[in-house]
Design a protein around this motif. Structure first.
Motif, PDB file in Angstrom:
ATOM      1  N   ILE A 315      54.824  49.543   4.342  1.00 22.97           N
ATOM      2  CA  ILE A 315      54.101  50.463   5.231  1.00 22.97           C
ATOM      3  C   ILE A 315      55.026  51.026   6.310  1.00 22.97           C
ATOM      4  O   ILE A 315      54.848  52.155   6.768  1.00 22.97           O
ATOM      5  N   GLU A 316      56.068  50.258   6.683  1.00 21.33           N
ATOM      6  CA  GLU A 316      57.001  50.730   7.719  1.00 21.33           C
ATOM      7  C   GLU A 316      57.713  52.009   7.298  1.00 21.33           C
ATOM      8  O   GLU A 316      58.020  52.862   8.137  1.00 21.33           O
ATOM      9  N   LYS A 320      54.647  55.815  10.246  1.00 24.74           N
ATOM     10  CA  LYS A 320      53.436  56.132  11.004  1.00 24.74           C
ATOM     11  C   LYS A 320      53.010  54.894  11.779  1.00 24.74           C
ATOM     12  O   LYS A 320      53.197  53.766  11.327  1.00 24.74           O
ATOM     13  N   LEU A 321      52.432  55.133  12.941  1.00 21.66           N
ATOM     14  CA  LEU A 321      51.973  54.034  13.783  1.00 21.66           C
ATOM     15  C   LEU A 321      50.816  53.308  13.103  1.00 21.66           C
ATOM     16  O   LEU A 321      49.920  53.937  12.531  1.00 21.66           O
ATOM     17  N   PHE A 322      50.835  51.964  13.131  1.00 20.09           N
ATOM     18  CA  PHE A 322      49.705  51.214  12.594  1.00 20.09           C
ATOM     19  C   PHE A 322      49.474  49.974  13.451  1.00 20.09           C
ATOM     20  O   PHE A 322      50.355  49.518  14.183  1.00 20.09           O
ATOM     21  N   PHE A 323      48.255  49.450  13.342  1.00 15.11           N
ATOM     22  CA  PHE A 323      47.837  48.304  14.139  1.00 15.11           C
ATOM     23  C   PHE A 323      47.229  47.248  13.230  1.00 15.11           C
ATOM     24  O   PHE A 323      46.482  47.576  12.313  1.00 15.11           O
ATOM     25  N   ASN A 349      41.126  54.441  10.068  1.00 11.66           N
ATOM     26  CA  ASN A 349      41.646  54.602   8.706  1.00 11.66           C
ATOM     27  C   ASN A 349      42.458  53.383   8.289  1.00 11.66           C
ATOM     28  O   ASN A 349      43.371  52.965   8.992  1.00 11.66           O
ATOM     29  N   ILE A 350      42.115  52.810   7.120  1.00 13.12           N
ATOM     30  CA  ILE A 350      42.813  51.629   6.608  1.00 13.12           C
ATOM     31  C   ILE A 350      43.990  52.076   5.752  1.00 13.12           C
ATOM     32  O   ILE A 350      43.845  52.882   4.842  1.00 13.12           O
ATOM     33  N   ARG A 351      45.165  51.546   6.050  1.00 10.00           N
ATOM     34  CA  ARG A 351      46.322  51.822   5.211  1.00 10.00           C
ATOM     35  C   ARG A 351      46.547  50.711   4.196  1.00 10.00           C
ATOM     36  O   ARG A 351      46.897  50.934   3.056  1.00 10.00           O
ATOM     37  N   GLU A 352      46.321  49.478   4.602  1.00  5.82           N
ATOM     38  CA  GLU A 352      46.598  48.353   3.723  1.00  5.82           C
ATOM     39  C   GLU A 352      45.777  47.163   4.188  1.00  5.82           C
ATOM     40  O   GLU A 352      45.516  47.011   5.379  1.00  5.82           O
ATOM     41  N   ALA A 365      41.825  38.221   5.930  1.00  7.54           N
ATOM     42  CA  ALA A 365      42.292  39.555   5.567  1.00  7.54           C
ATOM     43  C   ALA A 365      42.986  40.175   6.771  1.00  7.54           C
ATOM     44  O   ALA A 365      42.488  40.088   7.901  1.00  7.54           O
ATOM     45  N   VAL A 366      44.129  40.775   6.526  1.00  2.00           N
ATOM     46  CA  VAL A 366      44.852  41.477   7.585  1.00  2.00           C
ATOM     47  C   VAL A 366      44.782  42.966   7.269  1.00  2.00           C
ATOM     48  O   VAL A 366      45.408  43.440   6.312  1.00  2.00           O
ATOM     49  N   TYR A 367      44.018  43.694   8.047  1.00  2.00           N
ATOM     50  CA  TYR A 367      43.887  45.138   7.861  1.00  2.00           C
ATOM     51  C   TYR A 367      44.943  45.839   8.719  1.00  2.00           C
ATOM     52  O   TYR A 367      45.044  45.597   9.927  1.00  2.00           O
ATOM     53  N   LEU A 368      45.751  46.680   8.078  1.00  2.00           N
ATOM     54  CA  LEU A 368      46.708  47.513   8.814  1.00  2.00           C
ATOM     55  C   LEU A 368      46.097  48.899   8.918  1.00  2.00           C
ATOM     56  O   LEU A 368      45.888  49.581   7.913  1.00  2.00           O
ATOM     57  N   VAL A 369      45.782  49.301  10.135  1.00  2.00           N
ATOM     58  CA  VAL A 369      45.015  50.534  10.354  1.00  2.00           C
ATOM     59  C   VAL A 369      45.789  51.498  11.238  1.00  2.00           C
ATOM     60  O   VAL A 369      46.680  51.098  11.998  1.00  2.00           O
ATOM     61  N   HIS A 370      45.452  52.765  11.136  1.00  2.00           N
ATOM     62  CA  HIS A 370      46.194  53.806  11.856  1.00  2.00           C
ATOM     63  C   HIS A 370      45.692  54.050  13.278  1.00  2.00           C
ATOM     64  O   HIS A 370      46.355  54.750  14.053  1.00  2.00           O
ATOM     65  N   GLN A 371      44.517  53.516  13.604  1.00  2.00           N
ATOM     66  CA  GLN A 371      43.994  53.685  14.951  1.00  2.00           C
ATOM     67  C   GLN A 371      43.792  52.315  15.599  1.00  2.00           C
ATOM     68  O   GLN A 371      43.472  51.340  14.914  1.00  2.00           O
ATOM     69  N   LYS A 372      43.984  52.244  16.894  1.00  2.00           N
ATOM     70  CA  LYS A 372      43.781  50.989  17.599  1.00  2.00           C
ATOM     71  C   LYS A 372      42.311  50.612  17.549  1.00  2.00           C
ATOM     72  O   LYS A 372      41.431  51.452  17.787  1.00  2.00           O
ATOM     73  N   VAL A 373      42.022  49.359  17.220  1.00  2.00           N
ATOM     74  CA  VAL A 373      40.636  48.891  17.105  1.00  2.00           C
ATOM     75  C   VAL A 373      40.129  48.489  18.486  1.00  2.00           C
ATOM     76  O   VAL A 373      40.625  47.530  19.095  1.00  2.00           O
ATOM     77  N   GLU A 374      39.152  49.231  18.962  1.00  2.00           N
ATOM     78  CA  GLU A 374      38.615  48.994  20.308  1.00  2.00           C
ATOM     79  C   GLU A 374      37.657  47.794  20.300  1.00  2.00           C
ATOM     80  O   GLU A 374      37.194  47.339  19.253  1.00  2.00           O
ATOM     81  N   LYS A 375      37.318  47.304  21.523  1.00  2.00           N
ATOM     82  CA  LYS A 375      36.451  46.130  21.669  1.00  2.00           C
ATOM     83  C   LYS A 375      35.078  46.362  21.053  1.00  2.00           C
ATOM     84  O   LYS A 375      34.489  45.445  20.457  1.00  2.00           O
ATOM     85  N   THR A 376      34.556  47.578  21.186  1.00  2.00           N
ATOM     86  CA  THR A 376      33.222  47.862  20.621  1.00  2.00           C
ATOM     87  C   THR A 376      33.213  47.688  19.094  1.00  2.00           C
ATOM     88  O   THR A 376      32.237  47.204  18.525  1.00  2.00           O
ATOM     89  N   VAL A 377      34.329  48.074  18.455  1.00  2.00           N
ATOM     90  CA  VAL A 377      34.432  47.916  16.999  1.00  2.00           C
ATOM     91  C   VAL A 377      34.545  46.439  16.643  1.00  2.00           C
ATOM     92  O   VAL A 377      33.907  45.960  15.689  1.00  2.00           O
ATOM     93  N   LEU A 378      35.334  45.685  17.422  1.00  2.00           N
ATOM     94  CA  LEU A 378      35.469  44.245  17.178  1.00  2.00           C
ATOM     95  C   LEU A 378      34.127  43.541  17.332  1.00  2.00           C
ATOM     96  O   LEU A 378      33.777  42.661  16.528  1.00  2.00           O
ATOM     97  N   ASP A 379      33.378  43.929  18.338  1.00  2.00           N
ATOM     98  CA  ASP A 379      32.055  43.321  18.556  1.00  2.00           C
ATOM     99  C   ASP A 379      31.149  43.558  17.355  1.00  2.00           C
ATOM    100  O   ASP A 379      30.422  42.656  16.917  1.00  2.00           O
TER     101      ASP A 379
END
Length: 392
Positions: A315-316, A320-323, A349-352, A365-379
């Motif tokens: 993915i590197e 592209k930036l991923f989180f 968006n999920i990359r891997e 599962a380790v999701y590598l995503v293109h946008q930072k996952v905010e607290k509301t999404v984690l909740d």
């Protein structure tokens, strides 16, 4: 699953497919039949003989085709643009012929500088001649490597016993290398031998470069024919701008065994030529067959992208930036769907997403995503039934 080996493969490579439960077809198809039948196969593996055109690829994707493998390093005979546009992964086997090609480069250096081929021709004609074939020694000279990848690095190791200084040019400067990296022009000025090991489709050595080289220098090319301007090379050899050359590749090469080879460089006595023998050793063929079988099998069975040439192996490489997002959940059907839907609903968006079983009936599962996952999404993820923990 079925694999078509259109240019044959060593039996050890075929064995790898068999052990993975993959059916192998070794029948050679010409271009017309290949286009007609390629859709029957999940994978196509070729060497340099088969030309994989856009038409072949577009016919394949209408059927089962998922991947094209090149048993070797170069993949100029595969339309990688068409493959990418049609979602077909292309892989090669870059490790198999490294040593074989590096050894041939060294052999051409020795042959060209000691006039071995010319002396043999003379002796076979019954003429005993020594003075006209006086040569030079490699020991203590400077080797300039243009293209310091795997083969260039290996060549730098092979000449250690000759006590050669090794300088080189490459856009990527490698650490822990025996090669001293310099600008291209400086390499050409200093080198007694220039060995080309570059990829790509453009001319690397042409009239300008020959004008920089020493008149006592030798050029060796075991990479690609179009990396050297043959007209400029002919003029440089004929006029004495350089002393000699050793070539294994050419701008235009015959397609089939036994075809006629016609090149004006044949007329010159200060050039040693061989018919693209870089990978032609038993050891290289074995290594290449095993590697291409492994990387194609790993893609078909595991989705592994190692040694892919038209997508990032990791993915590197996509730059592209991923989180990372870590989700510990029940290992049962429907969990990925629920997690993916939650992320999609929030525009993530999920990359891997590599996943492994852990503990009793669970998975991490380790999701590598293109946008930072905010607290509301984690909740929201942590409220899903079957999710034990979600952390970013």
């Amino acid at each position: 699953m079925k694999v078509l080996l259109n240019d044959s493969l060593n039996k050890e490579g075929i064995k790898i497919f068999a052990e993975a439960g993959i059916t192998v077809d070794t029948k050679k198809r010409n271009a017309k039949i290949l286009i007609k039948e390629i859709g029957e196969f999940d994978a196509l593996i070729v060497r340099s003989s088969t030309i994989v055109t856009r038409e072949v690829i577009e016919s394949g994707v209408k059927g089962n085709l998922k991947i094209i493998g090149r048993a070797g390093i170069g993949y100029d005979n595969i339309d990688t643009v068409a493959a990418s546009q049609n979602g077909i992964v292309v892989k090669n086997a870059p490790w198999g012929n490294i040593n074989a090609t590096a050894e041939l480069s060294l052999a051409l250096m020795l042959n060209a500088t000691r006039n071995i081929t010319q002396a043999q021709v003379s002796l076979k004609k019954g003429v005993w001649s020594k003075k006209s074939f006086e040569g030079r020694e490699l020991s203590g000279k400077t080797l300039g490597i243009i293209g310091c990848g795997r083969i260039g690095q290996r060549l730098s190791e092979l000449v250690i016993g000759f006590n050669m200084e090794v300088v080189g040019y490459d856009p990527v400067v490698r650490v822990n290398s025996r090669i001293k990296f310099l600008p291209k022009e400086e390499v050409l000025k200093r080198a007694d031998y220039v060995s080309v090991h570059a990829s790509g489709t453009r001319v690397i050595i042409g009239e300008k470069e020959f004008s920089i080289m020493k008149p006592t220098a030798y050029l060796v090319n075991t990479s690609r024919g179009h990396n050297v301007d043959e007209e400029a090379l002919f003029n440089a050899l004929e006029s004495g701008k350089i002393a000699g050359a050793g070539l294994d590749v050419y701008e235009n090469e015959p397609k089939n065994e036994g075809d006629k080879f016609n090149n004006k460089l044949q007329k010159l006595n200060n050039v040693v030529i061989s018919p693209h023998l870089g990978a032609s050793t038993k050891e290289a063929q074995l290594r290449t067959s095993i590697q291409i079988a492994q990387v194609v099998t790993n893609y078909l069975k595991k989705g592994d992208f190692s040694d892919a040439v038209n997508v990032g192996e990791t993915i590197e490489l996509e730059e592209k930036l991923f989180f990372p997002l870590f989700v510990y959940h029940d290992d049962k059907p429907g969990m990925f769907a629920k997690i993916s839907k939650t992320l999609a609903d929030h525009g993530v968006n999920i990359r891997e997403n590599p996943s492994r079983q852990i503990g009793d009936g669970c998975a991490i599962a380790v999701y590598l995503v293109h946008q930072k996952v905010e607290k509301t999404v984690l909740d929201e993820l942590n409220k899903l039934k079957g999710v034990h923990r979600a952390k970013a």
